[in-house]
Design a protein around this motif. Structure first.
Motif, mmCIF file in Angstrom:
data_model
loop_
_atom_site.group_PDB
_atom_site.id
_atom_site.type_symbol
_atom_site.label_atom_id
_atom_site.label_comp_id
_atom_site.label_asym_id
_atom_site.label_seq_id
_atom_site.Cartn_x
_atom_site.Cartn_y
_atom_site.Cartn_z
ATOM 1 N N ALA A 1 0.832 -1.209 0.000
ATOM 2 C CA ALA A 1 0.000 0.000 0.000
ATOM 3 C C ALA A 1 0.865 1.257 0.000
ATOM 4 N N VAL A 2 1.933 1.263 0.801
ATOM 5 C CA VAL A 2 2.818 2.435 0.853
ATOM 6 C C VAL A 2 3.499 2.662 -0.491
ATOM 7 N N LEU A 3 3.994 1.599 -1.102
ATOM 8 C CA LEU A 3 4.657 1.737 -2.406
ATOM 9 C C LEU A 3 3.676 2.205 -3.474
ATOM 10 N N PHE A 4 2.452 1.692 -3.436
ATOM 11 C CA PHE A 4 1.449 2.110 -4.418
ATOM 12 C C PHE A 4 1.130 3.588 -4.270
ATOM 13 N N ILE A 5 0.954 4.048 -3.024
ATOM 14 C CA ILE A 5 0.646 5.460 -2.798
ATOM 15 C C ILE A 5 1.811 6.338 -3.214
ATOM 16 N N ALA A 6 3.041 5.949 -2.843
ATOM 17 C CA ALA A 6 4.213 6.765 -3.180
ATOM 18 C C ALA A 6 4.393 6.871 -4.690
ATOM 19 N N ASP A 7 4.178 5.774 -5.406
ATOM 20 C CA ASP A 7 4.367 5.794 -6.853
ATOM 21 C C ASP A 7 3.309 6.636 -7.549
ATOM 22 N N ASN A 8 2.058 6.482 -7.169
ATOM 23 C CA ASN A 8 0.982 7.188 -7.848
ATOM 24 C C ASN A 8 0.844 8.630 -7.381
ATOM 25 N N ALA A 9 1.174 8.900 -6.110
ATOM 26 C CA ALA A 9 1.065 10.275 -5.623
ATOM 27 C C ALA A 9 2.037 11.190 -6.339
ATOM 28 N N THR A 10 3.241 10.691 -6.651
ATOM 29 C CA THR A 10 4.219 11.507 -7.376
ATOM 30 C C THR A 10 3.704 11.856 -8.771
ATOM 31 N N ALA A 11 3.182 10.860 -9.481
ATOM 32 C CA ALA A 11 2.640 11.120 -10.819
ATOM 33 C C ALA A 11 1.428 12.044 -10.747
ATOM 34 N N PHE A 12 0.634 11.903 -9.710
ATOM 35 C CA PHE A 12 -0.542 12.746 -9.546
ATOM 36 C C PHE A 12 -0.143 14.196 -9.306
ATOM 37 N N ALA A 13 0.878 14.411 -8.467
ATOM 38 C CA ALA A 13 1.335 15.776 -8.193
ATOM 39 C C ALA A 13 1.928 16.425 -9.434
ATOM 40 N N LEU A 14 2.692 15.666 -10.222
ATOM 41 C CA LEU A 14 3.268 16.213 -11.444
ATOM 42 C C LEU A 14 2.185 16.547 -12.469
ATOM 43 N N GLN A 15 1.118 15.771 -12.473
ATOM 44 C CA GLN A 15 0.040 16.024 -13.424
ATOM 45 C C GLN A 15 -0.712 17.307 -13.098
ATOM 46 N N LEU A 16 -0.772 17.655 -11.821
ATOM 47 C CA LEU A 16 -1.461 18.882 -11.431
ATOM 48 C C LEU A 16 -0.794 20.121 -12.016
ATOM 49 N N LEU B 1 -13.983 -0.716 -6.413
ATOM 50 C CA LEU B 1 -14.014 -1.342 -7.738
ATOM 51 C C LEU B 1 -15.037 -0.661 -8.642
ATOM 52 N N GLY B 2 -16.237 -0.400 -8.104
ATOM 53 C CA GLY B 2 -17.239 0.290 -8.911
ATOM 54 C C GLY B 2 -16.813 1.689 -9.296
ATOM 55 N N SER B 3 -16.149 2.401 -8.369
ATOM 56 C CA SER B 3 -15.671 3.751 -8.679
ATOM 57 C C SER B 3 -14.574 3.707 -9.732
ATOM 58 N N TRP B 4 -13.708 2.687 -9.657
ATOM 59 C CA TRP B 4 -12.649 2.563 -10.670
ATOM 60 C C TRP B 4 -13.259 2.345 -12.063
ATOM 61 N N ILE B 5 -14.288 1.510 -12.146
ATOM 62 C CA ILE B 5 -14.945 1.287 -13.440
ATOM 63 C C ILE B 5 -15.578 2.582 -13.943
ATOM 64 N N ALA B 6 -16.275 3.308 -13.058
ATOM 65 C CA ALA B 6 -16.927 4.556 -13.471
ATOM 66 C C ALA B 6 -15.909 5.599 -13.908
ATOM 67 N N MET B 7 -14.807 5.724 -13.161
ATOM 68 C CA MET B 7 -13.784 6.718 -13.525
ATOM 69 C C MET B 7 -13.043 6.325 -14.794
ATOM 70 N N SER B 8 -12.834 5.025 -14.991
ATOM 71 C CA SER B 8 -12.176 4.580 -16.223
ATOM 72 C C SER B 8 -13.069 4.836 -17.430
ATOM 73 N N VAL B 9 -14.368 4.572 -17.303
ATOM 74 C CA VAL B 9 -15.295 4.833 -18.410
ATOM 75 C C VAL B 9 -15.362 6.328 -18.707
ATOM 76 N N ALA B 10 -15.343 7.156 -17.653
ATOM 77 C CA ALA B 10 -15.386 8.604 -17.857
ATOM 78 C C ALA B 10 -14.078 9.160 -18.393
ATOM 79 N N GLY B 11 -12.980 8.386 -18.274
ATOM 80 C CA GLY B 11 -11.696 8.845 -18.786
ATOM 81 C C GLY B 11 -10.880 9.656 -17.794
ATOM 82 N N LEU B 12 -11.150 9.532 -16.505
ATOM 83 C CA LEU B 12 -10.381 10.266 -15.502
ATOM 84 C C LEU B 12 -9.021 9.619 -15.309
ATOM 85 N N SER B 13 -7.981 10.426 -15.303
ATOM 86 C CA SER B 13 -6.625 9.909 -15.105
ATOM 87 C C SER B 13 -6.447 9.425 -13.667
ATOM 88 N N ASN B 14 -5.488 8.520 -13.502
ATOM 89 C CA ASN B 14 -5.160 7.965 -12.179
ATOM 90 C C ASN B 14 -6.389 7.355 -11.505
#
Length: 387
Positions: A87-102, A216-229
């Motif tokens: 969980a820590v590695l997943f958050i650290a990896d994605n949080a960095t990409a999320f901050a750069l995307q902002l 899981l349901g939110s991931w499907i909805a966000m993926s269909v809508a095209g939201l990044s991350n």
């Protein structure tokens, strides 16, 4: 001649004194919990994790019967540690990409700010850079760094407390014998502990399963809508689901708010908002009540008040632990006649002594763990009197 009305019942001074002492005791306990929150918060989290690991140990012993009993605890600790590291590695990896995307969203943010300023009649809207300057971002970053440092130190204390709690498990059985030499009293204490354990484990089980369904349901909805991350957002929604009420609000509003910045059309953000709202509604109002049944036996108002109370005392950790701590308090308060009325008010059906999910009472003639620890062949007391 007017009828003589009976005199109102008088309240004895003893009842008034007892009520006043109870109110003062509650205020004093709240003050102590607040002033010593840096000590009690890691300890409460460690107890929470200890209950979680104990449930995992019993689950391993039940489904992996081929595994030696002594290996169940190390196996459970390994699984919990690997899950925490992942969980820590997943958050650290994605949080960095999320901050750069902002950073890439700055022009769109300026456009949204300009549109919002035009709606309220502001002639010269602020840009993102000017807004950051007025918000004193340096101080915010400094406070954020201090908060992360405090979180790291608290995590170390939580692990230390957890290690000592797990190492002293067998010692508690001997302490139960010392505290309750009579078997009837010891049985009542063990039953109260089992009710607390069953309530906390049932709450964790229901929140974990329903949180995974919402994530899981939110991931499907966000993926269909095209939201990044989308995976990162789904994980955050799953973690937030452990916080009653507030977690659902965060999971519904934050992704569409970022969708306003990312999407070219506002309709996609509104569609995402509707989809997330539908997922939360179905899981929270149909699936979760069926899974939980009446096992938690907590009044919804008590859930809301406990969230506000523990959040005010201990902040975010208090919000995570608000429901388990209230379940624990309700069961303990139900054991004493003087405080049972508080447990009745906290419960949903007015019967705080019971957990509807399972019967945690000990069967007649069954030997208690503390009896086995004390070496009582016939469940003898410390004085040798056979029960």
């Amino acid at each position: 001649m007017p009828p003589v009305r009976p005199a109102p019942p008088s309240v004895s001074p003893a009842v008034v004194s007892r009520t006043a002492l109870m109110i003062l005791a509650v205020v004093a306990c709240g003050a102590v919990l607040y002033w010593l929150r840096n000590i009690f918060t890691p300890l409460a989290l460690a107890l929470f994790l200890a209950v979680l690991i104990d449930g995992l140990v019993r689950l391993i012993r039940k489904h992996w019967a081929w595994l030696p009993k002594k290996a169940a605890l190390p196996t459970a600790l390994t699984i919990a540690l690997l899950g925490f590291i992942a969980a820590v590695l997943f958050i650290a990896d994605n949080a960095t990409a999320f901050a750069l995307q902002l950073v890439d969203y700055t022009p769109k943010l300026n456009q949204l700010i300009a549109q919002g300023a035009a709606m309220v009649g502001m002639e010269v809207p602020l840009t993102v850079s000017q807004l950051f300057q007025q918000l004193n971002v340096t101080a915010f970053v400094r406070n954020l760094a201090g908060g992360l440092q405090g979180f790291a130190s608290d995590s170390v204390f939580v692990l230390i407390y957890l290690g000592f709690l797990l190492a002293s498990r067998r010692g508690w059985e001997r302490k139960i014998v010392g505290l309750f030499p009579e078997r009837e009293e010891r049985q009542e204490a063990v039953e109260a502990f089992l009710r607390i354990r069953d309530g906390v484990e049932q709450y964790l089980w229901v929140q974990t399963i329903t949180g995974m369904m919402i994530g899981l349901g939110s991931w499907i909805a966000m993926s269909v809508a095209g939201l990044s991350n989308a995976a990162f957002w789904a994980f955050l929604i799953f973690i937030a689901s452990y916080i009653p009420i507030i977690g659902g609000i965060v999971g519904i509003l934050l992704p569409p708010a970022f969708g306003l910045v990312e999407f070219d059309s506002y309709w996609r953000a509104l569609a995402l908002l509707a989809g997330l709202q539908a997922i939360q509604f179905v899981v929270g109002n149909i699936v979760q009540p069926r899974m939980q049944g009446r096992s938690l036996n907590m009044d919804p108002v008590a859930v809301l008040l406990s969230l506000a109370f523990w959040g005010a005392l201990w902040g975010l950790p208090g919000m995570f632990l608000s429901t388990p701590l209230t379940v624990m308090a309700m069961v303990i308060l139900a054991q004493f006649n003087g405080t049972r009325w508080i447990a009745v008010l906290l419960s949903e059906d007015g019967e705080p002594e019971k957990l509807r999910h399972r019967d945690s009472r000990i069967a007649p003639g069954e030997k208690l763990p503390a009896d086995r620890e004390a070496g009582e062949p016939g469940a003898k007391t410390r004085t040798g009197a056979s029960k």
